[in-house]
Scaffold this motif. Structure first.
Motif, PDB file in Angstrom:
ATOM      1  N   TYR A 227       3.974   0.997  16.514  1.00 31.58           N
ATOM      2  CA  TYR A 227       2.590   1.314  16.172  1.00 31.58           C
ATOM      3  C   TYR A 227       2.379   1.254  14.667  1.00 31.58           C
ATOM      4  N   LEU A 228       1.457   0.413  14.255  1.00 29.80           N
ATOM      5  CA  LEU A 228       1.021   0.364  12.860  1.00 29.80           C
ATOM      6  C   LEU A 228      -0.027   1.463  12.709  1.00 29.80           C
ATOM      7  N   VAL A 229       0.210   2.403  11.810  1.00 35.17           N
ATOM      8  CA  VAL A 229      -0.620   3.608  11.722  1.00 35.17           C
ATOM      9  C   VAL A 229      -1.237   3.726  10.333  1.00 35.17           C
ATOM     10  N   TRP A 230      -2.516   4.054  10.280  1.00 34.11           N
ATOM     11  CA  TRP A 230      -3.143   4.375   8.997  1.00 34.11           C
ATOM     12  C   TRP A 230      -3.961   5.637   9.189  1.00 34.11           C
TER      13      TRP A 230
ATOM     14  N   VAL B  97     -11.414  10.396   8.012  1.00 36.51           N
ATOM     15  CA  VAL B  97     -11.518  11.701   8.671  1.00 36.51           C
ATOM     16  C   VAL B  97     -10.135  12.273   8.979  1.00 36.51           C
ATOM     17  N   GLY B  98      -9.105  11.707   8.350  1.00 32.99           N
ATOM     18  CA  GLY B  98      -7.768  12.298   8.445  1.00 32.99           C
ATOM     19  C   GLY B  98      -7.080  12.075   9.779  1.00 32.99           C
ATOM     20  N   LEU B  99      -7.573  11.105  10.541  1.00 35.14           N
ATOM     21  CA  LEU B  99      -6.909  10.818  11.819  1.00 35.14           C
ATOM     22  C   LEU B  99      -6.003   9.606  11.688  1.00 35.14           C
ATOM     23  N   SER B 100      -4.909   9.626  12.412  1.00 32.33           N
ATOM     24  CA  SER B 100      -4.012   8.477  12.451  1.00 32.33           C
ATOM     25  C   SER B 100      -4.534   7.501  13.493  1.00 32.33           C
ATOM     26  N   ARG B 101      -5.046   6.375  13.011  1.00 32.17           N
ATOM     27  CA  ARG B 101      -5.506   5.327  13.926  1.00 32.17           C
ATOM     28  C   ARG B 101      -4.390   4.296  14.027  1.00 32.17           C
ATOM     29  N   THR B 102      -4.441   3.506  15.061  1.00 30.56           N
ATOM     30  CA  THR B 102      -3.308   2.604  15.249  1.00 30.56           C
ATOM     31  C   THR B 102      -3.658   1.328  16.005  1.00 30.56           C
ATOM     32  N   ARG B 103      -2.877   0.293  15.737  1.00 32.63           N
ATOM     33  CA  ARG B 103      -2.760  -0.873  16.611  1.00 32.63           C
ATOM     34  C   ARG B 103      -1.260  -1.109  16.779  1.00 32.63           C
ATOM     35  N   GLY B 104      -0.867  -1.587  17.945  1.00 33.23           N
ATOM     36  CA  GLY B 104       0.562  -1.729  18.219  1.00 33.23           C
ATOM     37  C   GLY B 104       0.995  -3.173  18.364  1.00 33.23           C
ATOM     38  N   VAL B 105       2.301  -3.384  18.132  1.00 32.46           N
ATOM     39  CA  VAL B 105       2.891  -4.719  18.245  1.00 32.46           C
ATOM     40  C   VAL B 105       4.159  -4.602  19.095  1.00 32.46           C
TER      41      VAL B 105
ATOM     42  N   VAL C 147     -10.104  -5.566   7.118  1.00 29.87           N
ATOM     43  CA  VAL C 147      -8.967  -5.357   6.213  1.00 29.87           C
ATOM     44  C   VAL C 147      -7.706  -5.707   6.985  1.00 29.87           C
ATOM     45  N   ARG C 148      -6.609  -5.895   6.246  1.00 26.19           N
ATOM     46  CA  ARG C 148      -5.306  -6.038   6.899  1.00 26.19           C
ATOM     47  C   ARG C 148      -4.600  -4.689   6.812  1.00 26.19           C
ATOM     48  N   GLN C 149      -4.093  -4.233   7.926  1.00 27.91           N
ATOM     49  CA  GLN C 149      -3.261  -3.021   7.918  1.00 27.91           C
ATOM     50  C   GLN C 149      -1.826  -3.494   7.753  1.00 27.91           C
ATOM     51  N   ILE C 150      -1.277  -3.299   6.547  1.00 26.81           N
ATOM     52  CA  ILE C 150       0.029  -3.872   6.215  1.00 26.81           C
ATOM     53  C   ILE C 150       1.091  -2.778   6.216  1.00 26.81           C
ATOM     54  N   PRO C 151       2.114  -2.904   7.062  1.00 28.10           N
ATOM     55  CA  PRO C 151       3.123  -1.849   7.146  1.00 28.10           C
ATOM     56  C   PRO C 151       3.924  -1.700   5.854  1.00 28.10           C
ATOM     57  N   ASP C 152       4.217  -0.452   5.507  1.00 20.58           N
ATOM     58  CA  ASP C 152       5.158  -0.156   4.427  1.00 20.58           C
ATOM     59  C   ASP C 152       6.485   0.172   5.117  1.00 20.58           C
ATOM     60  N   GLU C 153       7.411  -0.783   5.066  1.00 23.10           N
ATOM     61  CA  GLU C 153       8.673  -0.686   5.825  1.00 23.10           C
ATOM     62  C   GLU C 153       9.450   0.608   5.551  1.00 23.10           C
ATOM     63  N   GLU C 154       9.295   1.124   4.320  1.00 24.28           N
ATOM     64  CA  GLU C 154       9.978   2.386   3.958  1.00 24.28           C
ATOM     65  C   GLU C 154       9.608   3.512   4.919  1.00 24.28           C
TER      66      GLU C 154
ATOM     67  N   CYS D 190       0.797   2.330   7.148  1.00 28.12           N
ATOM     68  CA  CYS D 190       0.228   1.103   6.560  1.00 28.12           C
ATOM     69  C   CYS D 190      -0.655   1.386   5.362  1.00 28.12           C
ATOM     70  N   ASP D 191      -0.777   0.373   4.517  1.00 26.39           N
ATOM     71  CA  ASP D 191      -1.827   0.328   3.501  1.00 26.39           C
ATOM     72  C   ASP D 191      -2.907  -0.604   4.022  1.00 26.39           C
ATOM     73  N   SER D 192      -4.158  -0.261   3.720  1.00 29.63           N
ATOM     74  CA  SER D 192      -5.268  -1.143   4.118  1.00 29.63           C
ATOM     75  C   SER D 192      -5.571  -2.050   2.931  1.00 29.63           C
ATOM     76  N   LEU D 193      -5.257  -3.333   3.099  1.00 32.07           N
ATOM     77  CA  LEU D 193      -5.376  -4.266   1.970  1.00 32.07           C
ATOM     78  C   LEU D 193      -6.422  -5.337   2.248  1.00 32.07           C
TER      79      LEU D 193
END
Ligand code: GLU
Ligand code: MG
Length: 437
Positions: free
Chosen positions: A8-11, A15-23, A62-69, A88-91
């Protein structure tokens, strides 16, 4: 590992919620460089089912780009699919931070703090939450009985937090029915905020897998004990020395930390719109809840919006290490990235302006007369989100820390929540926030 496993890619949004799309796990390597797209208007989603007025409409993403760390795979029970997520960062499509990316907002504030003062900020959170389930009933506050009734959940949750590298330090029963607290140790800036997001998601997962529901909502019910999410901040200088501490200063608060605190205190009413950002946040904030009700600073004062936390060490040489500043006007309906970022911006402005040290208040401000409070410049924190948002909209400095688009989208979201709250009953709205936070 199952080939059906989803990462799950999470940002964490406005409103402080973790939204997601999964791969699917097999797709992840191919996908991670460009992440996944997300409609701009997605950032205008309220905590509920609607989308607030926004400047974007149907256009662009935007692109939700995962921060692998930040990638974590946590297997809580062998028979249950692992929780596998990455923050993720939204870039923008060109790779620059999107102007409404909460994580980039914090990263920029921390970078400016470092560039202008040479200081690194370390942050830690106290995460209070409540559990619901058939067997969750009243037990004596803070009692071993309360802790042991949920021992299987605690064991699962603590192990998962260790595996997630969340830096868990304590797990304890709290005052309210089914209320518990998890504290995590300090981590450098962005990683500290990431920890909060991870901690919340791991606690929710452990609760789900234990047949329970968990909530970090600031007020699970109008008469419930509030869940705070106190933020603890310390500064490290280039040599890794504790820079917020000065043995000889009032409250042991160094000159730079005193100006930082004064900067936060100066803008605290407007900051509340970001740190205590839901209508129900104001059922929690207020005197006599041990949350905080006044805009004061005090050493070990739990009625203060800003509490100075001295070190338990007796040796002066060691007292800098655990010394920190606690911001109590924060709750889990806030994005930790926005809350910390806004506090850093306010503190940094206080340092730039060389603000004098704040008056340190002892005891209950309610024990002082109105005249005494006025003479000492002690004021109430906002008593509603409406009041906090008015202060935010009137505070040109605070607004200048955000892009105009972010201010527009954020205030529209919050006005929407205020309207929903006004149209409903407090009990019902508390239930709705429990469902999502
Ligand atoms: N539950 C309180 C709050 O809402 C905090 C109590 C404590 O200091 O642990 O902030
Ligand atoms: Mg507590």
């Amino acid at each position: 590992m199952s080939r059906g496993e989803v990462i799950y890619l999470v940002w964490n949004d406005l409103v402080g919620l973790s939204r997601t799309r999964g791969v699917p796990i097999g797709e992840y390597e191919r996908r991670k460089a460009h992440g996944l797209g997300w409609a701009l208007a997605g950032q205008a989603m309220t905590p509920f089912e609607d989308i607030a007025e926004n400047p974007w409409g149907p256009m662009d993403e935007v692109r939700q780009i995962p921060d692998e760390e930040t990638r974590r795979r946590v297997l809580l029970r062998p028979e249950h699919p692992a929780l596998h997520l990455v923050l993720c960062d939204s870039l923008n499509p060109d790779g620059s931070p999107w102007e409404c990316c909460t994580r980039s907002f914090l990263a920029a504030a921390l970078a400016d703090m470092k560039a202008e003062t040479g200081l690194d900020l370390h942050v830690a959170y106290e995460n209070e939450f409540a559990l619901f389930g058939e067997d969750i009933r009243w037990a004596a506050p803070f009692s071993l009985d309360a802790a042991r009734r949920i021992a299987p959940f605690a064991d699962l949750c603590v192990a998962a937090l260790i595996d997630a590298g969340a830096g868990i330090e304590t797990f304890e029963p709290e005052y309210g029915v089914g209320q518990f607290e998890i504290t995590c140790g300090p981590a450098a800036g962005l990683a500290g905020a990431d920890r909060v997001v991870l901690t919340r998601e791991v606690v929710h997962e452990a609760a789900r897998q234990s047949g329970l529901r968990s909530t970090f909502s600031p007020k699970p019910a109008p008469d419930a004990v509030g869940n705070g999410c106190h933020l603890h901040v310390s500064f490290l200088d280039a040599d890794g020395k504790a820079a917020a501490y000065d043995a000889d200063a009032p409250g042991e608060l160094s000159t730079v930390a005193a100006s930082f605190v004064a900067g936060v205190q100066r803008h605290v009413a407007a900051l509340c719109a970001v740190t205590a950002p839901s209508p129900i946040s104001y059922l929690r904030l207020g005197p006599h809840h041990w949350s905080c009700g006044y805009d004061i600073v005090g050493v070990q004062n739990r009625e203060a919006a800003i509490r100075i936390c001295p070190s338990p060490a007796a040796e002066p040489a060691d007292r800098g290490d655990a010394f920190n500043i606690e911001f109590r006007f924060t709750d889990a309906t806030a994005s930790p990235y926005l809350a910390i970022g806004a506090i850093v911006r306010a503190g940094l402005q206080g340092i730039r302006d060389g603000l004098p040290r704040p008056d340190l208040v002892e005891g209950e401000p309610d024990d002082l007369s109105g005249d005494e409070r006025e003479a000492r410049g002690i004021g109430r924190l906002p008593t509603s989100l409406d009041e906090a948002l008015d202060a935010f909209e009137a505070d040109e400095s605070v607004k200048s820390w955000f892009t105009p688009t972010m201010v527009q989208a954020y205030t529209a979201l919050k006005r929407h929540e205020i309207r929903l709250y006004a149209e409903s009953r407090a009990e019902r709205m508390c239930e709705r926030y429990v469902q999502v936070y």
